[in-house]
Design a protein around this motif. Structure first.
Motif, PDB file in Angstrom:
ATOM      1  N   GLN A 197      38.772  92.730 -15.958  1.00 28.39           N
ATOM      2  CA  GLN A 197      38.880  93.613 -14.873  1.00 28.39           C
ATOM      3  C   GLN A 197      38.051  93.064 -13.760  1.00 28.39           C
ATOM      4  N   CYS A 198      38.446  92.752 -12.557  1.00 29.63           N
ATOM      5  CA  CYS A 198      37.784  92.618 -11.085  1.00 29.63           C
ATOM      6  C   CYS A 198      36.779  93.853 -11.062  1.00 29.63           C
ATOM      7  N   SER A 199      35.801  93.258 -10.906  1.00 25.62           N
ATOM      8  CA  SER A 199      34.707  94.226 -10.569  1.00 25.62           C
ATOM      9  C   SER A 199      34.766  94.699  -9.150  1.00 25.62           C
ATOM     10  N   ASN A 200      35.321  94.077  -8.338  1.00 26.59           N
ATOM     11  CA  ASN A 200      35.267  94.314  -6.843  1.00 26.59           C
ATOM     12  C   ASN A 200      36.512  95.368  -6.609  1.00 26.59           C
ATOM     13  N   CYS A 201      37.666  95.121  -7.129  1.00 25.96           N
ATOM     14  CA  CYS A 201      38.897  96.016  -6.844  1.00 25.96           C
ATOM     15  C   CYS A 201      39.510  96.592  -8.019  1.00 25.96           C
ATOM     16  N   SER A 202      38.961  96.383  -9.343  1.00 29.09           N
ATOM     17  CA  SER A 202      39.490  96.758 -10.608  1.00 29.09           C
ATOM     18  C   SER A 202      40.975  96.478 -11.055  1.00 29.09           C
ATOM     19  N   ASN A 203      41.382  95.468 -10.376  1.00 32.10           N
ATOM     20  CA  ASN A 203      42.386  94.913 -10.928  1.00 32.10           C
ATOM     21  C   ASN A 203      42.188  94.167 -12.131  1.00 32.10           C
ATOM     22  N   GLU A 204      43.326  94.406 -13.113  1.00 32.24           N
ATOM     23  CA  GLU A 204      43.133  93.871 -14.525  1.00 32.24           C
ATOM     24  C   GLU A 204      43.909  92.521 -14.622  1.00 32.24           C
ATOM     25  N   LYS A 231      40.408  83.341  -9.842  1.00 36.59           N
ATOM     26  CA  LYS A 231      40.047  84.177  -8.815  1.00 36.59           C
ATOM     27  C   LYS A 231      41.119  85.719  -9.029  1.00 36.59           C
ATOM     28  N   CYS A 232      40.735  86.793  -8.606  1.00 34.89           N
ATOM     29  CA  CYS A 232      41.371  87.900  -8.876  1.00 34.89           C
ATOM     30  C   CYS A 232      42.766  87.994  -8.178  1.00 34.89           C
ATOM     31  N   ASN A 233      43.879  88.383  -8.613  1.00 30.36           N
ATOM     32  CA  ASN A 233      45.060  88.217  -7.826  1.00 30.36           C
ATOM     33  C   ASN A 233      45.090  89.302  -6.646  1.00 30.36           C
ATOM     34  N   GLY A 234      44.196  90.375  -7.045  1.00 29.89           N
ATOM     35  CA  GLY A 234      44.062  91.603  -6.039  1.00 29.89           C
ATOM     36  C   GLY A 234      43.649  91.212  -4.763  1.00 29.89           C
ATOM     37  N   CYS A 235      42.161  90.769  -5.120  1.00 35.09           N
ATOM     38  CA  CYS A 235      41.476  90.390  -3.782  1.00 35.09           C
ATOM     39  C   CYS A 235      40.614  89.132  -3.558  1.00 35.09           C
ATOM     40  N   GLY A 236      40.995  88.406  -4.472  1.00 26.76           N
ATOM     41  CA  GLY A 236      40.568  86.847  -4.398  1.00 26.76           C
ATOM     42  C   GLY A 236      39.300  86.854  -4.902  1.00 26.76           C
TER      43      GLY A 236
HETATM   44 ZN   LIG Z   1      39.929  91.904  -7.287  1.00 30.19          ZN
END
Ligand SMILES: [Zn+2]
Length: 66
Positions: free
Chosen positions: A20-27, A39-44
């Motif tokens: 889980q991204c610690s920045n935007c909670s995207n899993e 990199k996170c697919n949600g926020c990069g």
């Molecule tokens: Zn993210």
């Protein structure tokens, strides 16, 4: 004779990790043998990084998918 102890490894070298991204909670599912920055697919934001064979988790490891 060739030693067979490598066959006795309890787990395969590779697996998938749910992080889980610690920045935007995207899993996101990340391959544990990822060879570059993931990199996170949600926020990069970087969520996993390879450090010489082992992946370093930069986000939160939710579970391991073997
Ligand atoms: Zn993210």
């Amino acid at each position: 004779m060739v030693k067979r102890e490598r066959l006795m490894l309890p787990k395969p070298r590779s697996s998938f990790l749910l992080i889980q991204c610690s920045n935007c909670s995207n899993e996101q599912v990340v391959f544990s043998n990822a060879t570059m920055l993931v990199k996170c697919n949600g926020c990069g934001a970087p969520i996993a990084q390879n450090t010489g064979g082992r992946v370093k988790i930069l986000g939160t490891l939710l579970k391991r998918l073997d």
